[in-house]
Design an enzyme around this catalytic site. Structure first.
Site, PDB file in Angstrom:
ATOM      1  N   ARG A 107     -24.586  30.320 101.309  1.00 25.73           N
ATOM      2  CA  ARG A 107     -25.685  30.092 100.200  1.00 25.73           C
ATOM      3  C   ARG A 107     -26.647  31.213 100.537  1.00 25.73           C
ATOM      4  O   ARG A 107     -27.223  30.990 101.439  1.00 25.73           O
ATOM      5  CB  ARG A 107     -26.109  28.745 100.132  1.00 25.73           C
ATOM      6  CG  ARG A 107     -27.188  28.528  99.107  1.00 25.73           C
ATOM      7  CD  ARG A 107     -27.676  27.141  98.813  1.00 25.73           C
ATOM      8  NE  ARG A 107     -28.061  26.414  99.903  1.00 25.73           N
ATOM      9  CZ  ARG A 107     -28.393  25.396 100.029  1.00 25.73           C
ATOM     10  NH1 ARG A 107     -28.339  24.502  98.660  1.00 25.73           N
ATOM     11  NH2 ARG A 107     -29.143  24.780 101.065  1.00 25.73           N
ATOM     12  N   THR A 111     -31.717  33.044  96.576  1.00 24.26           N
ATOM     13  CA  THR A 111     -31.257  32.819  94.925  1.00 24.26           C
ATOM     14  C   THR A 111     -30.467  31.388  95.182  1.00 24.26           C
ATOM     15  O   THR A 111     -30.520  30.841  93.995  1.00 24.26           O
ATOM     16  CB  THR A 111     -30.589  33.856  94.796  1.00 24.26           C
ATOM     17  OG1 THR A 111     -29.337  33.852  95.490  1.00 24.26           O
ATOM     18  CG2 THR A 111     -31.007  35.247  94.702  1.00 24.26           C
ATOM     19  N   ASP A 204     -28.237  20.408 107.741  1.00 29.77           N
ATOM     20  CA  ASP A 204     -27.147  21.516 107.596  1.00 29.77           C
ATOM     21  C   ASP A 204     -26.023  20.738 108.533  1.00 29.77           C
ATOM     22  O   ASP A 204     -25.937  20.729 109.806  1.00 29.77           O
ATOM     23  CB  ASP A 204     -27.479  22.617 108.200  1.00 29.77           C
ATOM     24  CG  ASP A 204     -26.564  23.875 107.857  1.00 29.77           C
ATOM     25  OD1 ASP A 204     -25.562  23.853 108.541  1.00 29.77           O
ATOM     26  OD2 ASP A 204     -26.717  24.809 107.005  1.00 29.77           O
ATOM     27  N   ASP A 207     -24.661  23.332 111.360  1.00 30.91           N
ATOM     28  CA  ASP A 207     -25.331  23.256 112.265  1.00 30.91           C
ATOM     29  C   ASP A 207     -25.191  22.052 113.277  1.00 30.91           C
ATOM     30  O   ASP A 207     -24.970  22.205 114.592  1.00 30.91           O
ATOM     31  CB  ASP A 207     -26.646  23.487 112.100  1.00 30.91           C
ATOM     32  CG  ASP A 207     -27.042  24.800 111.589  1.00 30.91           C
ATOM     33  OD1 ASP A 207     -26.373  25.878 112.222  1.00 30.91           O
ATOM     34  OD2 ASP A 207     -28.221  25.086 110.772  1.00 30.91           O
TER      35      ASP A 207
END
Length: 221
Positions: A107, A111, A204, A207
């Site tokens: 991602r 944006t 995340d 991660d």
């Protein structure tokens, strides 16, 4: 029930809810986090795969011969890299013959749009079901892109499985792919934060599975 939830299975099993709670805890380390993802995926898989085709075969049991069902189709697991890799083992534990494809999406932090960097699936992917997996469905951009890629190959039996889903993501998939059945262990209504994350999720997942980032306040300098 709102229309965007009609094609969504939200699990309410106490074991799943218990494991999701620990998954979101900042004190859960990467090893336990990965194990929880596998366990939750396996528990969800029993429901998500209940419509697999079977056929009867004749077997010799200790006392007599009789006909009994076995699977009559394989399915393909397509994890969205890299976090989706953590969900493969849970599904393959249910059916070791399941095939695996991969789709690499990231991602754009500005944006929030998905960018593709890798896509490879088995040549016979259209022959059976395709289960696209990713621990989190937040903005829905990556999931929508992955489903579009799979549909572009001619696949028609597609499901999407995640552990935590947002209202934003579910509304997007309902709008873009209303034919795709969605399975989620936890649904979070409301908006995302300014970075496009689900506030009451696990951060995340890639991660946390890889141990490349700690959310534990005790580990920060």
């Amino acid at each position: 029930m709102e229309d965007f939830l009609k094609n969504v299975t939200i699990f309410d099993h106490p074991l799943i809810r218990h494991k999701v709670t620990h998954l979101c805890d900042v004190h859960t380390g990467s090893k336990e986090f990965g194990e929880l993802v596998t366990e939750i995926t396996m528990l969800m898989g029993y429901e998500a795969l209940k419509d697999l085709k079977t056929k009867d075969v004749t077997i010799q049991a200790p006392l007599k011969t009789f006909d009994s069902p076995v699977l009559d189709e394989d399915f393909t697991i397509v994890p969205i890299l890299r976090a989706g890799l953590g969900m493969i083992e849970g599904l393959r534990a249910l059916s070791p013959t399941a095939k695996v494809g991969h789709i690499g999406l990231y991602r754009d932090e500005e944006t929030l749009e998905p960018k593709t960097y890798y896509f490879k699936v088995p040549v016979d992917v259209t022959d059976g079901q395709v289960i696209i997996v990713d621990p989190a469905l937040a903005t829905g951009g990556s999931a929508e892109a992955a489903i579009s890629y799979i549909k572009g190959l001619g696949c028609t039996r597609i499901k999407f499985m995640c552990i935590i889903s947002s209202e934003v993501g579910l509304r997007m998939l309902h709008e873009k792919h209303p034919d795709v059945r969605i399975y989620t262990a936890k649904y979070v209504p409301g908006e995302l934060n300014e970075k496009g994350y689900i506030p009451t999720a696990f951060g995340d997942a890639g991660d946390r599975i890889s141990g490349t980032c700690s959310y534990n306040p005790d580990h920060r300098k």
